[in-house]
Scaffold this motif. Structure first.
Motif, PDB file in Angstrom:
ATOM      1  N   THR A 217       0.855  -1.184   0.000  1.00  0.00           N
ATOM      2  CA  THR A 217       0.000   0.000   0.000  1.00  0.00           C
ATOM      3  C   THR A 217       0.890   1.232   0.000  1.00  0.00           C
ATOM      4  O   THR A 217       1.743   1.388   0.865  1.00  0.00           O
ATOM      5  N   LEU A 218       0.680   2.087  -1.002  1.00  0.00           N
ATOM      6  CA  LEU A 218       1.495   3.291  -1.133  1.00  0.00           C
ATOM      7  C   LEU A 218       0.612   4.533  -1.130  1.00  0.00           C
ATOM      8  O   LEU A 218      -0.424   4.562  -1.791  1.00  0.00           O
ATOM      9  N   ASP A 219       1.047   5.549  -0.418  1.00  0.00           N
ATOM     10  CA  ASP A 219       0.399   6.854  -0.459  1.00  0.00           C
ATOM     11  C   ASP A 219       1.272   7.744  -1.332  1.00  0.00           C
ATOM     12  O   ASP A 219       2.174   8.430  -0.858  1.00  0.00           O
ATOM     13  N   ARG A 220       1.022   7.701  -2.634  1.00  0.00           N
ATOM     14  CA  ARG A 220       1.871   8.420  -3.582  1.00  0.00           C
ATOM     15  C   ARG A 220       1.797   9.929  -3.399  1.00  0.00           C
ATOM     16  O   ARG A 220       2.768  10.628  -3.653  1.00  0.00           O
ATOM     17  N   LEU A 221       0.658  10.413  -2.948  1.00  0.00           N
ATOM     18  CA  LEU A 221       0.525  11.857  -2.731  1.00  0.00           C
ATOM     19  C   LEU A 221       1.425  12.312  -1.582  1.00  0.00           C
ATOM     20  O   LEU A 221       2.091  13.345  -1.658  1.00  0.00           O
TER      21      LEU A 221
ATOM     22  N   THR B  41      12.171   6.072   3.659  1.00  0.00           N
ATOM     23  CA  THR B  41      10.975   6.771   4.115  1.00  0.00           C
ATOM     24  C   THR B  41      10.359   7.693   3.068  1.00  0.00           C
ATOM     25  O   THR B  41       9.230   8.127   3.239  1.00  0.00           O
ATOM     26  N   ARG B  42      11.083   7.993   1.997  1.00  0.00           N
ATOM     27  CA  ARG B  42      10.588   8.980   1.042  1.00  0.00           C
ATOM     28  C   ARG B  42      10.536   8.490  -0.401  1.00  0.00           C
ATOM     29  O   ARG B  42      10.477   9.285  -1.321  1.00  0.00           O
ATOM     30  N   SER B  43      10.557   7.183  -0.608  1.00  0.00           N
ATOM     31  CA  SER B  43      10.467   6.664  -1.969  1.00  0.00           C
ATOM     32  C   SER B  43       9.506   5.482  -2.017  1.00  0.00           C
ATOM     33  O   SER B  43       9.292   4.792  -1.021  1.00  0.00           O
ATOM     34  N   ALA B  44       8.952   5.264  -3.207  1.00  0.00           N
ATOM     35  CA  ALA B  44       8.051   4.124  -3.396  1.00  0.00           C
ATOM     36  C   ALA B  44       8.816   2.818  -3.192  1.00  0.00           C
ATOM     37  O   ALA B  44       8.296   1.882  -2.588  1.00  0.00           O
ATOM     38  N   PHE B  45      10.055   2.789  -3.668  1.00  0.00           N
ATOM     39  CA  PHE B  45      10.867   1.583  -3.481  1.00  0.00           C
ATOM     40  C   PHE B  45      11.066   1.290  -1.998  1.00  0.00           C
ATOM     41  O   PHE B  45      10.893   0.164  -1.546  1.00  0.00           O
TER      42      PHE B  45
ATOM     43  N   GLN C  21       2.380   0.683 -12.850  1.00  0.00           N
ATOM     44  CA  GLN C  21       2.693   2.036 -12.405  1.00  0.00           C
ATOM     45  C   GLN C  21       3.687   2.014 -11.243  1.00  0.00           C
ATOM     46  O   GLN C  21       4.565   2.875 -11.156  1.00  0.00           O
ATOM     47  N   PHE C  22       3.562   1.041 -10.360  1.00  0.00           N
ATOM     48  CA  PHE C  22       4.497   0.907  -9.247  1.00  0.00           C
ATOM     49  C   PHE C  22       5.921   0.754  -9.776  1.00  0.00           C
ATOM     50  O   PHE C  22       6.851   1.422  -9.317  1.00  0.00           O
ATOM     51  N   PHE C  23       6.119  -0.121 -10.758  1.00  0.00           N
ATOM     52  CA  PHE C  23       7.462  -0.332 -11.287  1.00  0.00           C
ATOM     53  C   PHE C  23       7.949   0.882 -12.089  1.00  0.00           C
ATOM     54  O   PHE C  23       9.145   1.168 -12.114  1.00  0.00           O
ATOM     55  N   THR C  24       7.038   1.602 -12.702  1.00  0.00           N
ATOM     56  CA  THR C  24       7.421   2.859 -13.343  1.00  0.00           C
ATOM     57  C   THR C  24       7.905   3.856 -12.299  1.00  0.00           C
ATOM     58  O   THR C  24       8.932   4.510 -12.472  1.00  0.00           O
ATOM     59  N   ASP C  25       7.174   3.950 -11.189  1.00  0.00           N
ATOM     60  CA  ASP C  25       7.547   4.887 -10.114  1.00  0.00           C
ATOM     61  C   ASP C  25       8.899   4.553  -9.501  1.00  0.00           C
ATOM     62  O   ASP C  25       9.727   5.447  -9.293  1.00  0.00           O
ATOM     63  N   ILE C  26       9.150   3.287  -9.216  1.00  0.00           N
ATOM     64  CA  ILE C  26      10.426   2.957  -8.564  1.00  0.00           C
ATOM     65  C   ILE C  26      11.586   3.030  -9.550  1.00  0.00           C
ATOM     66  O   ILE C  26      12.717   3.213  -9.143  1.00  0.00           O
TER      67      ILE C  26
END
Length: 101
Positions: free
Chosen positions: A17-21, A43-47, A94-99
């Protein structure tokens, strides 16, 4: 394919679970402060957020059996908190795009 099929499991998948905002707001606050150190990456990245959630997950749970038909084949479910997203394949990609960024 036989080996992959015989070593896969069916059942409940781990969920990330990610809070991208919230992550974007932290990234914006950190802009211009130089490279991220180890703590900030976690603490500050999706990865980092995904790592924290999956680090104690037994690896066998990530070897899910390939579904029949056109359902996406994903190792874990991705939930974007506060965002309305349908399906499993889109958030996973999208998760893998973000990381990757």
């Amino acid at each position: 394919y036989d080996v992959l099929d015989k070593t896969a499991i069916s059942g409940s998948q781990p969920t990330v679970t990610l809070d991208r905002l919230k992550l974007a707001a932290k990234k914006e606050r950190d802009a211009g402060s130089g490279p991220l150190d180890g703590e900030k990456i976690v603490t500050r990245s999706a990865f980092g957020a995904a790592f924290e959630q999956l680090k104690n997950t037994p690896h066998i749970l990530l070897r899910q059996r390939k579904p029949l038909g056109t359902d996406p084949h994903v190792a874990f479910k991705v939930v974007f908190k506060g965002e309305y997203v349908e399906g499993e394949g889109g958030p996973y990609r999208q998760f893998f795009t973000d990381i990757s960024k």
